[in-house]
Scaffold this motif. Structure first.
Motif, mmCIF file in Angstrom:
data_model
loop_
_atom_site.group_PDB
_atom_site.id
_atom_site.type_symbol
_atom_site.label_atom_id
_atom_site.label_comp_id
_atom_site.label_asym_id
_atom_site.label_seq_id
_atom_site.Cartn_x
_atom_site.Cartn_y
_atom_site.Cartn_z
ATOM 1 N N THR A 58 102.416 37.250 -29.638
ATOM 2 C CA THR A 58 103.275 36.331 -30.374
ATOM 3 C C THR A 58 102.526 35.023 -30.503
ATOM 4 O OG1 THR A 58 105.285 37.373 -29.539
ATOM 5 C CG2 THR A 58 105.490 35.150 -30.421
ATOM 6 N N PRO A 71 103.227 41.297 -33.967
ATOM 7 C CA PRO A 71 103.900 41.046 -32.685
ATOM 8 C C PRO A 71 104.989 42.079 -32.422
ATOM 9 C CG PRO A 71 104.603 39.461 -34.341
ATOM 10 C CD PRO A 71 103.457 40.213 -34.934
ATOM 11 N N SER A 95 108.533 43.502 -29.941
ATOM 12 C CA SER A 95 109.715 43.178 -29.147
ATOM 13 C C SER A 95 110.180 44.433 -28.433
ATOM 14 C CB SER A 95 110.832 42.636 -30.044
ATOM 15 O OG SER A 95 111.971 42.296 -29.277
ATOM 16 N N GLN A 120 104.499 37.286 -37.671
ATOM 17 C CA GLN A 120 104.783 36.202 -36.722
ATOM 18 C C GLN A 120 106.081 35.485 -37.070
ATOM 19 O OE1 GLN A 120 103.341 36.067 -34.019
ATOM 20 N NE2 GLN A 120 101.305 36.949 -34.293
ATOM 21 N N LYS A 172 108.847 37.587 -35.837
ATOM 22 C CA LYS A 172 108.985 37.486 -34.383
ATOM 23 C C LYS A 172 109.716 36.215 -33.994
ATOM 24 C CE LYS A 172 108.565 38.602 -30.066
ATOM 25 N NZ LYS A 172 107.323 38.874 -29.339
ATOM 26 N N GLN A 200 112.930 35.885 -31.563
ATOM 27 C CA GLN A 200 113.026 35.028 -30.387
ATOM 28 C C GLN A 200 114.192 34.047 -30.488
ATOM 29 O OE1 GLN A 200 111.353 37.157 -29.010
ATOM 30 N NE2 GLN A 200 109.920 35.953 -27.783
ATOM 31 N N ASP A 235 106.903 30.693 -27.105
ATOM 32 C CA ASP A 235 107.450 31.247 -28.346
ATOM 33 C C ASP A 235 108.509 30.320 -28.946
ATOM 34 O OD1 ASP A 235 105.853 33.350 -27.691
ATOM 35 O OD2 ASP A 235 107.467 34.801 -27.395
#
Length: 293
Positions: free
Chosen positions: A101, A125, A127, A173, A176, A180, A245
């Protein structure tokens, strides 16, 4: 064109998630080179048949698909664009896939520099934490060229179960960051829910059995809340990386002229844990703000 027969994979970063991800590639039968700053951390993979590369430069000379999952954007920049970096020393028609990330702007920059050398670059990235990595069912969000994505998709499918090309370089990104942002406020709600149940004299385990199947259900509630109840604060994802992040997401939001008050609150609470020396614990350790010790 990539085939299983002509593919040699390099893997950089064998941490909480990377170790399992690399292991799946080995089990799938791919020749695998490993590089990590501390060779001892790669011992289990080396014992299983992986080969060692002493630098990213050496890996760039040996592998034609290289996957990275390291700590911070500064690490990504060094691994790709430094003196011994993958792009700096890379060969034409190599595929590089950064699963760290990191920042969308760095993903764009790496892609630009890679393209100059005929290297295909993807930001991808993930998860799912340590559980998703161990069970090979990570969500993988990808940015980059569609044709390059199609070439490496079978490799990504060895590590994940939900793999979507989100757009051009940097799009993985940005996706991601969306992930987050959703997790940050959700984790705060999960922990407050557990603490409330305790304060109300309820059995938290019974509470979880009920609310995980209703509208409050989430991955964090189902997978991390039970760890809290057993006092397990080992990292599926470290607090220090989560703070990183959240910082990236807040910076990107500021560039777009938007406020993220929920994310800002969550980051401030996690920073309190980091200030107490708990940054290597898992994100579920947010519970410790209410119950020290």
């Amino acid at each position: 064109m990539l085939t299983k027969e002509n593919t040699i994979i390099g893997f950089i970063g064998t941490g909480v998630m990377g170790k399992s991800m690399a292991g799946h590639l080995l089990k799938a039968g791919y020749p695998l080179y490993i590089y990590t700053r501390t060779k001892e951390k790669a011992k289990e993979l080396l014992d299983l048949g992986a080969s060692w590369a002493s630098t990213p430069k050496e890996m760039a000379e040996k592998a034609n698909v290289i996957i990275t999952i390291v700590g911070y954007p500064t690490d990504v920049e060094e691994v790709y664009l430094g003196k011994d970096g993958l792009v700096t020393n890379g060969r034409e028609n190599t595929y590089v896939i950064d699963m760290t990330t990191s920042t969308p702007s760095l993903a764009e920059r790496i892609n630009e520099e890679a393209s100059k050398k005929g290297i295909y670059s993807l930001d991808a990235p993930v998860s799912g934490g340590d559980i998703g990595a161990k069970e090979a069912r990570l969500a993988i969000m990808v940015g980059g060229d569609e044709e390059a994505f199609k070439q490496v998709e079978p490799i990504l499918q060895v590590m994940g179960s939900n793999i979507i090309l989100q757009g051009k370089a940097g799009a993985g990104q940005h996706t991601k960051m969306c992930n987050q942002i959703a997790i940050a406020s959700n984790m705060l709600g999960v922990i407050e829910s557990i603490v409330y149940a305790e304060k109300a004299g309820l059995n938290p385990e019974n509470v979880l059995k009920t609310i995980t199947t209703g509208a409050a259900g989430s991955w964090s509630l189902s997978n991390l809340a039970p760890r809290v109840l057993t006092g397990d604060f080992e990292p599926g994802f470290m607090i220090k990386h989560f703070i990183k992040d959240m910082g990236i997401a807040l910076e990107e939001a500021e560039k777009m002229g938007m406020d993220l008050p929920g994310l800002a609150l969550a980051q401030s609470l996690y920073k309190k844990l980091a200030d107490e020396g708990l940054s290597d614990l898992g994100t579920q350790a947010l519970y410790k703000l209410w119950h020290q010790g």
